[in-house]
Design an enzyme around this catalytic site. Structure first.
Site, short mmCIF file in Angstrom:
data_model
loop_
_atom_site.label_atom_id
_atom_site.label_comp_id
_atom_site.label_asym_id
_atom_site.label_seq_id
_atom_site.Cartn_x
_atom_site.Cartn_y
_atom_site.Cartn_z
N GLU A 1 -0.69 2.33 8.60
CA GLU A 1 -1.74 1.99 9.56
C GLU A 1 -1.33 0.82 10.46
OE1 GLU A 1 -5.55 1.22 7.72
OE2 GLU A 1 -6.55 0.94 9.65
N HIS B 1 -13.61 1.68 10.36
CA HIS B 1 -13.00 2.24 9.16
C HIS B 1 -11.48 2.25 9.25
CE1 HIS B 1 -12.06 5.11 6.09
NE2 HIS B 1 -11.65 6.00 6.95
N GLY C 1 0.84 -1.20 0.00
CA GLY C 1 0.00 0.00 0.00
C GLY C 1 0.87 1.24 0.00
N ARG D 1 -14.52 12.96 13.52
CA ARG D 1 -15.24 11.72 13.22
C ARG D 1 -15.85 11.05 14.44
NH1 ARG D 1 -11.08 9.22 8.74
NH2 ARG D 1 -11.70 10.69 7.13
N GLY E 1 4.08 0.73 2.12
CA GLY E 1 4.94 -0.31 1.59
C GLY E 1 5.52 0.04 0.23
N LEU F 1 -3.48 8.97 4.60
CA LEU F 1 -2.64 8.95 3.40
C LEU F 1 -1.34 9.68 3.69
CD1 LEU F 1 -5.36 9.70 0.70
CD2 LEU F 1 -4.57 7.52 1.57
#
Lengths: 640, 255
Positions: free
Chosen positions: A427, A403, A44, A332, A47, A443
């Site tokens: 993450e 999430h 991702g 959130r 990585g 991100l």
């Protein structure tokens, strides 16, 4: 012996800490870099960015992904954007403000030095991505566009339509493929890591299973980077992709890496509510929708009229009412809990009364349908495809869903876990987000870790290994690990029980959602702690995995992941039970203010909890990394 | 809903395949197509039969992992919709649904509905990038990119690499995929330095794996992201240019 959670964070003025640290770290001579092999697990943002950057420096890199192509990692699904303290909008942003917002947004449970560095390198990330050809949104003059996002009062979010994660990942993937072409990266698709191998206390390699042929292989390296994402799928239903799992991180935990703050999970406020029991996953609708959409429920819980027939006076815009300063843009965790409260009190909307409205009627009137279309059309289309309702005509229905997980492998300032030579990025680590992540920061963190942190910090470790070849794969430590993984695979195939893996995963998910979800309490957590081990034992005795291990066998892939979720779920509950406070995504019903807001206990809980594996079936030991706040003063968050 | 499924089963790359027929009687119209297959697999497992292998991951139409031929159409009957975003309400009660893997010589079947799409990565590896090693990038606003350019590049970059274009093409051609990545990069100012070499390298690698384009346009119809075949025309233009131009002169505005 208790683990020492030494953050190794540099001292001195925080503004200069990263520069100073970079200078203090040892370098590896360019000619020596090619003597070091680095294994990167996961492709991702963290990585792919890390692998490409390390290969550019001259290291020999191997990349492992269980996908058929590195481009399919779940970073691809991030919609909204990426934060950076560019202050292009001249609206008062700065590195310090991004740092401040992130520490405060994380409810004071992150390490200040890490967050400051994150804010600093955020600026370079944008430049790097633009140079790679990431097609960020532009204004008519050709300059980069920004928007305000997820509770920020400045416009610092860069985006590529509603597909920012896709474009950033493709940028990193392309950089990775360039290195593959150059022969500096060797790529192993359809290969899942099933164990970390250590020798003399250092990480020296991994054991993998080829998902197409079933072959169990050993790979050795001087350092191992786990970039394997988060564990929201412990809830079964989440916005994560079907194959997201905790296995790599969990196997590292079992090999000695402390697992930090597992109870910090983020429940995203704007997801499409479940429609039936066969639901396999939940779909997120970008938080950017809250910039123009207004969230409401009918004042009368028994109101069955369609949304457009409910007059203004009979609607409750509960976020605007309760949080006049931030309104629909509260962070959130706050937005999610507010929605839960409405649904719990019977104000939910939709056939199952399990959602709240997100209404664009006013935005369409104010801005015109064209502008709304320009901003959100792909999201509206996506919603329409799933629900068969057009948000241009009827309000969306949304409800919170798991999430993102702020918890993960504990890492020091260098991103190294408690196992020397084993790193966790993105993450997968316990992150810079504290107890709650702000929108458009995942991100940023994934790319910061991959592009701008690990290339420096891994060198400092490797410089000490100069002249030492990697442990060969015929070393007994590899044989043992391979035998263990082979034994595990055979064990699952021989159970031949009665229920599918998904059946047990769903049951576990239900327990986790009910007792360790958006709100937790002692009785519930204790109940979960007694039920999860019982269910796990049943699962181990009764799960049905058909077929063989020598070909694609998707049940076999899942069964080991679900087994790890069981152990993780138990630790999450234990962590949630021990943390006798509410902070960010962790809300303990016993610890709330009179208005129902989270009440932190800084005196007793201003630490990161690093849990240490003590063997199968044994409860983990708790170790604490105290958190100090020199620059952002501890305050009760208020978004009123 | 009641549906009859004819599903392609194939144990391995070299074994012969067959269609198995299954009847599902209680499918909800709200289910996604893949959730319907999940239900089928649950039933098969309960009955002691091996479940159908199929690829899927994000289930929100962005990762490009899923992809099935449904009644002969790549990703099924709905326009601009990946298999995972297709819902059962697009079918009628009593329908027979034929489910096959991607059909293309470049994508051999690995098992059941899973194919090997490695050639797509090979095309990217050949040049689908802008060389910009980490560090040292100039400020993101140094080079303005006109909005129309950024938007067009994004239109091309939206490709999810699922391979539907190849599967839908009677020739099994890879033009839409290749041209989308080429034009994403070739349209942007940052991509100009490598534009000609990139075009030659990617096109020629594509030719090594895939069939030829004869302008059927099926790819555009099947594409879940509605990538336009205009990009193929741009690619052909760039390819001709790349074969003709003197690389030493490309820095000049008016060569």
């Amino acid at each position: 012996m208790a683990l020492q959670l030494d953050a190794k964070a540099p001292t001195g003025p925080i503004q200069d800490a990263w520069d100073k640290h970079r200078f203090d770290m040892k370098l590896v001579n360019p000619n020596n870099k090619r003597k070091f092999e680095i294994l990167v697990v996961g492709s991702g943002l963290a990585g792919a960015a890390g692998a490409a950057s390390l290969a550019q420096l001259g290291y020999k890199v191997k990349v492992f992904t269980f996908h058929d192509s590195p481009r399919r990692a779940h970073s691809i699904a991030a919609q909204g954007g990426i934060n950076a303290a560019k202050n292009y909008k001249n609206d008062g942003d700065s590195v310090f403000r991004l740092f401040y917002d992130t520490v405060k947004g994380g409810d004071f449970r992150a390490r200040e030095a890490n967050v400051y560095r994150l804010a600093q390198v955020s600026v370079e990330i944008i430049d790097q991505c633009v140079a790679q050809g990431v097609p960020f949104a532009r204004e008519y003059g050709g300059l980069l566009d920004n928007r305000s996002f997820g509770g920020a009062q400045v416009s610092r979010t860069f985006y590529a339509r509603g597909q920012t994660g896709q474009q950033l990942l493709l940028g990193a993937y392309q950089a990775l493929m360039e290195q593959v072409a150059k022969g500096t990266v060797e790529l192993f698709p359809k290969t899942e890591m099933l164990d970390v191998v250590t020798k003399d206390g250092r990480a020296c390699g991994i054991v993998t299973r080829n998902l197409q042929t079933g072959s169990i292989e050993a790979h050795s390296g001087h350092a191992v980077l786990l970039c394997t994402g988060g564990y929201s799928n412990v809830f079964y239903l989440s916005t994560n992709a079907m194959n997201c799992n905790v296995t790599a991180a969990w196997r590292a935990h079992r090999k000695g890496a402390a697992f930090a703050n597992p109870c910090y999970t983020q429940i995203h406020p704007t997801c499409i509510p479940a429609s039936d029991e066969f639901q396999s996953k939940l779909t997120l609708m970008s938080e950017s929708l809250r910039n123009d959409g207004r969230i409401w429920v009918p004042q009368n819980p028994d109101d069955t009229r369609p949304a457009h027939q409910i007059p203004e006076g009979e609607r409750d815009y509960f976020l605007e009412r309760r949080y006049p300063a931030f309104g629909n843009l509260v962070p959130r965790d706050i937005a999610s809990r507010a929605a839960k409260r409405e649904v719990d009190t019977g104000h939910g909307v939709g056939p199952l009364k399990n959602g709240v409205y997100l209404d664009f009627g006013e935005a369409i009137e104010r801005l015109g349908a064209d502008i709304v279309k320009d901003r959100y059309d792909n999201l509206f289309e996506m919603y329409d495809r799933i629900t068969d309702e057009s948000p241009y005509r009827t309000p969306m229905r949304i409800y919170p869903a798991p999430h993102y997980t702020m918890g993960g492998l504990w890492v020091d300032y260098n991103l190294m876990t408690t196992v020397p030579g084993l790193y966790a990025l993105g993450e997968a680590n316990f992150s810079d987000h504290g107890a709650n992540r702000l929108g458009a920061s995942a991100l940023m963190q994934g790319l910061a870790d991959g592009y701008f942190v690990i290339p420096y910090t891994v060198g400092d470790y490797l410089s000490g290994l100069l002249g030492q070849p990697a442990v060969p794969v015929n070393d007994p430590v590899f044989h043992e690990a391979q035998a263990e993984v082979t034994g595990e695979v055979n064990r699952w195939l021989s159970v031949r029980g009665t229920h599918s893996v998904d059946h047990y995963h769903r049951e576990l998910g239900k327990l986790m959602w009910d007792y360790c979800g958006m709100a937790r309490n002692q009785a519930g957590l204790e109940k979960a702690l007694s039920e999860i081990p019982a269910l796990r034992e049943e699962f181990r005795k009764d799960v049905r995995v058909l077929g063989t291990g020598e070909t694609i066998n998707q049940s076999l892939e899942k069964v080991a992941r679900v087994d790890d979720f069981f152990e993780l779920g138990e630790l999450m509950c234990r962590d949630a039970l021990h943390r006798e406070e509410s902070c960010g995504g962790h809300f303990r019903e016993e610890h709330q203010t009179e208005e129902g807001e989270a009440r932190r206990d800084d005196e007793h809980f201003a630490y990161a909890a690093g849990w240490e594996w003590k063997g199968p079936g044994q409860p983990q030991d708790l170790n604490r990394e105290p958190l100090e706040f020199e620059y952002v003063h501890l305050t009760q968050r208020s978004y009123k | 809903m009641r549906v009859t499924l004819k599903v392609w089963r194939q144990e391995g790359p070299t074994t012969a395949g067959r269609f198995d027929t299954h009847q599902l009687d209680d499918i909800s119209a709200e289910m996604s197509f893949l959730e319907m297959l999940d239900v089928l697999n649950e039933r098969l497992i309960t009955a002691g039969e091996e479940p159908v292998a199929f690829d899927s991951d994000c289930r929100e139409g962005i990762c490009g992992t899923c992809g099935l031929m449904i009644n002969g159409r790549a990703h099924g009957p709905a326009k601009a919709t990946a298999t995972c975003q297709l819902h059962m309400r697009k079918f009628r009660d009593g329908d027979e649904i034929v489910i096959e893997p991607w059909r293309a010589a470049a994508f051999p079947v690995v098992r059941d509905l899973v194919v090997d799409r490695a050639p797509l990565d090979a095309v990217i590896e050949a040049g689908g990038y802008i060389s910009a090693d980490t560090g040292g990038a100039p400020d993101g606003n140094l080079i303005p990119v006109p909005k129309a350019v950024a938007d067009a590049a994004m239109d091309a970059a939206a490709c999810i690499g699922c391979g539907a274009c190849v599967a839908a093409c009677p020739n099994g051609a890879g033009q839409l995929f290749t041209s989308a990545k080429l034009q994403h990069l070739n349209l942007l100012p940052q991509g100009q330095a490598q534009r000609l070499d990139r075009t030659v390298d990617m096109v020629e690698t594509m030719e090594a794996f895939f069939g030829s384009c004869t302008n059927y346009g099926e790819c555009q119809e099947a594409c879940p992201k509605e990538i336009s075949i205009d990009f193929i025309a741009y690619m052909n233009r760039d390819y001709v240019k790349a074969k003709m131009r003197n690389r030493k002169l490309v820095g000049q505005r008016f060569p």
